[in-house]
Design an enzyme around this catalytic site. Structure first.
Site, PDB file in Angstrom:
ATOM      1  N   TYR A 195       0.829  -1.806   0.124  1.00 30.59           N
ATOM      2  CA  TYR A 195       0.293  -0.141   0.392  1.00 30.59           C
ATOM      3  C   TYR A 195       0.913   0.809  -0.129  1.00 30.59           C
ATOM      4  O   TYR A 195       1.434   1.761   0.780  1.00 30.59           O
ATOM      5  CB  TYR A 195      -1.005  -0.549   1.133  1.00 30.59           C
ATOM      6  CG  TYR A 195      -1.659   1.487   1.835  1.00 30.59           C
ATOM      7  CD1 TYR A 195      -2.213   1.894   0.885  1.00 30.59           C
ATOM      8  CD2 TYR A 195      -1.411   1.857   3.112  1.00 30.59           C
ATOM      9  CE1 TYR A 195      -2.743   3.213   1.478  1.00 30.59           C
ATOM     10  CE2 TYR A 195      -2.368   2.531   3.520  1.00 30.59           C
ATOM     11  CZ  TYR A 195      -2.780   3.353   2.660  1.00 30.59           C
ATOM     12  OH  TYR A 195      -3.386   4.621   3.242  1.00 30.59           O
TER      13      TYR A 195
ATOM     14  N   ILE B 118      -6.951  -4.652   8.297  1.00 29.21           N
ATOM     15  CA  ILE B 118      -8.609  -3.725   8.013  1.00 29.21           C
ATOM     16  C   ILE B 118      -9.408  -4.178   6.516  1.00 29.21           C
ATOM     17  O   ILE B 118      -9.996  -3.864   6.598  1.00 29.21           O
ATOM     18  CB  ILE B 118      -8.184  -1.885   7.271  1.00 29.21           C
ATOM     19  CG1 ILE B 118      -7.488  -1.872   6.072  1.00 29.21           C
ATOM     20  CG2 ILE B 118      -6.847  -1.504   8.341  1.00 29.21           C
ATOM     21  CD1 ILE B 118      -7.252  -0.197   5.480  1.00 29.21           C
TER      22      ILE B 118
ATOM     23  N   ASP C 276      -1.751  -5.865   9.065  1.00 28.90           N
ATOM     24  CA  ASP C 276      -2.322  -4.319   8.893  1.00 28.90           C
ATOM     25  C   ASP C 276      -4.101  -5.943   8.484  1.00 28.90           C
ATOM     26  O   ASP C 276      -3.519  -5.859   6.861  1.00 28.90           O
ATOM     27  CB  ASP C 276      -2.388  -4.024   8.304  1.00 28.90           C
ATOM     28  CG  ASP C 276      -3.205  -2.865   7.508  1.00 28.90           C
ATOM     29  OD1 ASP C 276      -4.588  -2.869   7.757  1.00 28.90           O
ATOM     30  OD2 ASP C 276      -2.585  -1.638   7.221  1.00 28.90           O
TER      31      ASP C 276
ATOM     32  N   LYS D 139     -12.799   0.472   5.218  1.00 27.91           N
ATOM     33  CA  LYS D 139     -13.161  -0.919   4.301  1.00 27.91           C
ATOM     34  C   LYS D 139     -14.101  -1.514   4.191  1.00 27.91           C
ATOM     35  O   LYS D 139     -15.072  -1.449   2.979  1.00 27.91           O
ATOM     36  CB  LYS D 139     -11.960  -1.743   4.344  1.00 27.91           C
ATOM     37  CG  LYS D 139     -10.872  -0.933   3.938  1.00 27.91           C
ATOM     38  CD  LYS D 139     -10.248   0.457   3.105  1.00 27.91           C
ATOM     39  CE  LYS D 139      -9.229   1.334   2.906  1.00 27.91           C
ATOM     40  NZ  LYS D 139      -9.414   2.608   1.994  1.00 27.91           N
TER      41      LYS D 139
END
Ligand SMILES: Cc1ncc(COP(=O)(O)O)c(C=O)c1O
Length: 468
Positions: free
Chosen positions: A143, A230, A228, A271
């Site tokens: 990302y 998410i 992570d 998200k």
């Protein structure tokens, strides 16, 4: 004059990832007002289930209207709140985290630190774990926001774990070891590995083998693992999703307190619930020292009490949340199928994926040469001529040119359909141009060889060369 930190390029504003957004802002597509405008496919937003959330708000007006049990709770929400967050929100949040993981693991609200989105959670966690100059190992592609979130203000460094298309960008032991050795060679102390599971930008989930590999690796090197997660609520297809916290419960690790305390999760509601504007994220850690430090740090990015109150109402409606999670996955799945089959029609292949709000698209066959310069050239053509903002793999530090992240959940069905038509027309026009070129080249080659033939014939006096 501003500080060196504030004026340096740590934000990464000039990466093609952010530049694409700027270009979009100059000429945004609108179905009636600007139908030839740019379509935003570089933003991982989930707009597929707003109707569900809005109907929940209509049916449950209290949480959004400063009331509880018919009485105003305005004063309670407006006055000072400490950085531990509202207990009713944290309780609801950890239950929601369990639901997303099939209730295979439970989370303790005391281990949860609330932050203003995952952006803040990641930075806070790195601040707590790493000193300036320490390194985090990250699998590529990753990302683009991590360059800002993990490095800018903390002074930490990112060392890439190079993954390749040859095995679908999976994390391997040699790649992990190479990244570790690279960091050491650069004189950096490695503090941990950070992965996204599901992955942004790949849209894939980590396999159990990869998670086990990661746990073995951080265990033997005495470092941290940050996962992570998410996109945990965006897994729309098999293989089954496994959170690192579930794997940690296996017999092999369950009594390894040291390791358990070095594994941390980052999460947010940006998200799966599609609420990036609400700025709701969290760190989950089994280490009380990290929880305590992160809680103090979270003062710099708290979630407003009003937002916590509203979302406590929403998340604690378990029946609704259960329905929301499965409907969201169903809609994401059908969107994903739509984009993958549309791209296939244009002769474009995507990495096989099962999660996320984007697909990782292989445009290597459209590059003039297999270089990052050609990738940039193609990206500019797609942004400026085709009017689609997609993100080039180089902005995600992909080690191979020609891959692009294309988002599919931040627009209406018709807009996606139009974007797919634009891509198909572009690929077709490019193929025609190439075949025109190659016909012209073939004609040129033919007349060139006739000319060469004549020259050599002329130079041979009266000897006639052999026909070929
Ligand atoms: C992997 C990953 N982590 C963190 C973030 C930031 O999310 P938030 O909006 O919750 O700050 C994003 C946003 O795209 C992301 O993709």
């Amino acid at each position: 004059m501003v500080s060196q930190l504030a004026s340096n390029n740590g934000h990464g504003q000039d990466s093609s990832y952010f530049l694409g957004w700027e270009e979009y802002d100059k000429n945004p597509f609108h179905e009636s007002d600007n139908p030839n405008g740019m379509i935003q496919m570089g933003l991982a937003e989930n707009q597929l289930c707003f109707d569900l959330l809005e109907s929940w708000l209509t049916n449950n007006p209290e949480p959004a209207s400063f009331t509880r049990d018919g009485k105003s709770n305005f004063k309670h929400l407006a006055l000072f709140q400490d950085y531990h967050g509202l207990p009713e929100f944290k309780n609801a949040f950890v239950k929601y985290m369990s639901m997303l993981r099939g209730d295979n693991v439970t989370f303790d609200p005391d281990n949860l630190v609330l932050t203003a989105g995952a952006t803040s959670a990641n930075e806070t966690l790195i601040f707590c774990l790493a000193d300036p100059g320490d390194a985090l190992l990250l699998p590529t592609p990753y990302y683009p926001g991590f360059d800002r979130d993990l490095k800018w203000r903390t002074g930490a460094e990112i060392v890439p774990i190079q993954c390749s298309s040859s095995n679908g960008f999976k994390i391997t032991k040699p790649a992990l070891e190479e990244a570790y050795d690279n960091a050491i060679r650069q004189g950096l102390k490695v503090k941990g590995v950070l992965v996204t599971n599901p992955s942004n930008p790949l849209g894939t989930t980590l396999s159990k083998d990869e998670i086990t590999l990661l746990l073995n690796f951080v265990s033997s090197n005495n470092i941290h693992l940050i996962s992570d997660e998410i996109y945990a609520g965006t897994v729309f297809n098999g293989p089954d999703y496994t959170s690192v916290m579930e794997t940690l419960m296996e017999k092999k690790w369950a009594n390894d307190k040291d390791l358990i305390q070095r594994v941390h999760i980052v999460t947010s509601l940006s998200k799966d619930l599609g609420l990036p504007g609400f700025r709701v994220g969290a760190i989950y850690s089994n280490d009380p020292v990290v929880v305590s430090a992160a809680t103090k740090m979270s003062s710099f990015g708290l979630i407003s009490a009003q937002t916590q109150h509203l979302l406590a109402g929403l998340l604690s409606d378990l029946k609704f949340m259960d329905y929301y999670i499965s409907e969201n996955q169903r809609r994401l799945n059908s969107r994903h199928q739509m984009i993958v089959s549309g791209l296939k029609k244009a002769g474009i292949r995507c990495l096989e994926s099962n999660s996320g709000l984007f697909t990782w698209v292989d445009l290597r066959h459209l590059l003039k040469s297999q270089t990052f310069d050609s990738e940039m050239e193609l990206w500019k053509e797609i942004v400026y001529s085709v009017k689609l903002n997609i993100s080039p793999g180089s902005s995600c530090h992909c080690s191979e040119p020609g891959w692009f992240r294309v988002c599919f959940a931040n627009m209406a069905d018709d807009t996606l359909e139009l974007a797919l038509q634009r891509i198909e027309a572009y690929v077709e026009a490019k193929a025609n141009k190439n075949s025109h070129h190659s016909k012209r080249n073939a004609r040129r080659m033919r007349s060139l060889s006739k000319w060469v033939f004549r020259l050599s014939f002329d130079g041979m006096g009266d000897k006639v060369p052999e026909e070929r």
